[in-house]
Enzyme design. Sequence first.
Site, mmCIF file in Angstrom:
data_model
loop_
_atom_site.group_PDB
_atom_site.id
_atom_site.type_symbol
_atom_site.label_atom_id
_atom_site.label_comp_id
_atom_site.label_asym_id
_atom_site.label_seq_id
_atom_site.Cartn_x
_atom_site.Cartn_y
_atom_site.Cartn_z
ATOM 1 N N ASP A 1 0.852 -1.147 -0.006
ATOM 2 C CA ASP A 1 -0.120 0.013 0.131
ATOM 3 C C ASP A 1 0.845 1.397 0.115
ATOM 4 O OD1 ASP A 1 -2.734 1.295 0.521
ATOM 5 O OD2 ASP A 1 -1.505 1.915 2.395
ATOM 6 N N GLU B 1 1.167 0.111 -4.857
ATOM 7 C CA GLU B 1 0.243 1.406 -5.230
ATOM 8 C C GLU B 1 1.269 2.394 -4.944
ATOM 9 O OE1 GLU B 1 -3.433 3.815 -3.387
ATOM 10 O OE2 GLU B 1 -2.129 2.776 -1.826
#
Length: 628
Positions: free
Chosen positions: A272, A307
């Site tokens: 993330d 990401e």
Amino acid sequence: MPETRTTFDQETSWGPRLTASGAIFRLWAPAIERLELAVEKAGEKAGDRRFHDMHRDEGGWWSIETDAVAVGDGYGFRVNGGTVVPDPAARAQIGDVHSLSRLVDPHAYVWKTAAWKGRPWHETVFYEMHVGTFTPEGTFDAAIGKLDYLVETGITCIELMPVAQFGGQRGWGYDGVLLYAPHEVYGGEEGLKRLVDAAHERGLMVFLDVVYNHFGPDGNYIGLYAPEFFHPEIHTAWGAAIAYENAPVRDFMIDNALFWLNEYRIDGLRLDAIDSIEDMTDEPLVRELAARVREKITGRHVHLTSEDARNIAWHIQRDDKGQPLLVSGEWNDDFHHCAHVLATHEEEGYYSDYVRNSVKQMARSLAEGFVYQGEHSRHRDKEVGERSDGLPPTAFVNFIQNHDQIGNRAFGDRLTDLASRRVIECLQAILLLSPQIPLIFMGEEFGDTNPFCFFTDFDGDLGDLVREGRRAEFKKFAAFHDAESRKLIPDPNSEATFRHSAIDWSMVDKPTNRRRLYMVRKLLQLRRDKIMPLLEDIPPHSGSYAVSDGCAFVVSWVLKSGQILRLFANLDDEPWTLPDTLSDRESGELLFAHPRHAEEDIHTGSLSGPSVVFRLTKMLQIRNAPDA
């Protein structure tokens, strides 16, 4: 013949380790003068604790080997004779993030699918789910009951939003504080293993979203005994930066990645917001972590995705055989933003970068990866991105909805409520038949209209801060300039906000939703039968595109053995006259046309809209359009 292994564990630098004479407990706490192991025996009175002195070495590690803690007992650490804290690397908790940890035996679970070798990357079709809202029960075990449905739909991989123990009962999971312990409310460590095992029985991969850029605000005690774990002077969007130049800190996270992949047999991790990792070293954490994963796990398929809002490309590069060197795929927000703007015509916030040229930008994203490959972003007021046109399409994970793009809206609106059905169906066809790795968000396959809101479970001052902070985020949007309108934004701490975010499975029985599900299943069957076999050995610079003055475009990809996959798309209401240069538009095999008359449109040379057509042809020379 060697005995087949049926249990798994991962030795880690942090956390307990069972031994022949009990267990070893370790904690890096260089800032304190005394540390004791707190023990609470299972079955005895709660709060009746015994304490055992731990010993410190020169590196700031405290440890003790003892038989005082049996499997199932509670334990923690008493800091300087005062606060008792849980183990930050505990495999399980007795209760919430403020309670004692629970000693578990990793070998207690016997795997049914110990021989599972995973699936190659190009076969991935992601289904992102939040465990707490995926079923009415909100547990790992309840999710098992939906796995056959997902297989029938054509899903090959479930991706779990973070499950590491976080504060409160409900939340998205991105504020986890005990990164080795699956959330007890979902079913804890045994529940997660049962889910992974059941998925593997059905040929499904399991990915896990992990957060290495920050800890949550509730229950993070690390700063109490190891302030060196953080950089208080370096601020991120979620608090003090993590001090990755300290070896124990770095090991905590890299061991965590290996822990999930080995002890839980997870097939892949989503890293993330890696752009928010403030790494002060010369070796980025992601590079070292990915290299360690590639080095340590070689007997089965294991994948990493990331990401990153910077549109960087160094971490998704391929070797001379086309295999990922580090990260398998990057979540491509550019594709989503283009698709969203074309479908909704929204232009506030980051969508302002995609309004004027969204058609050309979408075509470029499909052909080359990123839209922004060094160009100036008006929204961010700087140059963004790196060249990505030499990467294969499978280096990118595309989506038209995900947890962020739905949940970060004020009311958690799904695309189904924001755009026309026909446009959404065209976008789904583009998503599921293009050679990029597709991801759909839970419920998207049948057009669920329930919102997916941002929700937490904080109270007191922290609850007030989160509630008001959430509403303040929308001040810059025209609909929420005044305070009264912002009060309408759902309270993230309300249980009702959480309940309203659950999937409405009853919709599957409605005719319109059955139609949507049928179409998605048809598309994924086409992907499995016609597209997947061609996604290996894709040559560099495989994509090219051409665009019209309206909302139409053509994208072509050179795939395995010189086969060309070609997409014709018109997302406007007006018909599009195909350029004369596409004289081969009728050649090859028709894979899909939506609506059906779009196939005839291709023959006549004028494609009505909104519509899409996919064809598979032999090698042709295709000239790229000018740079977007």
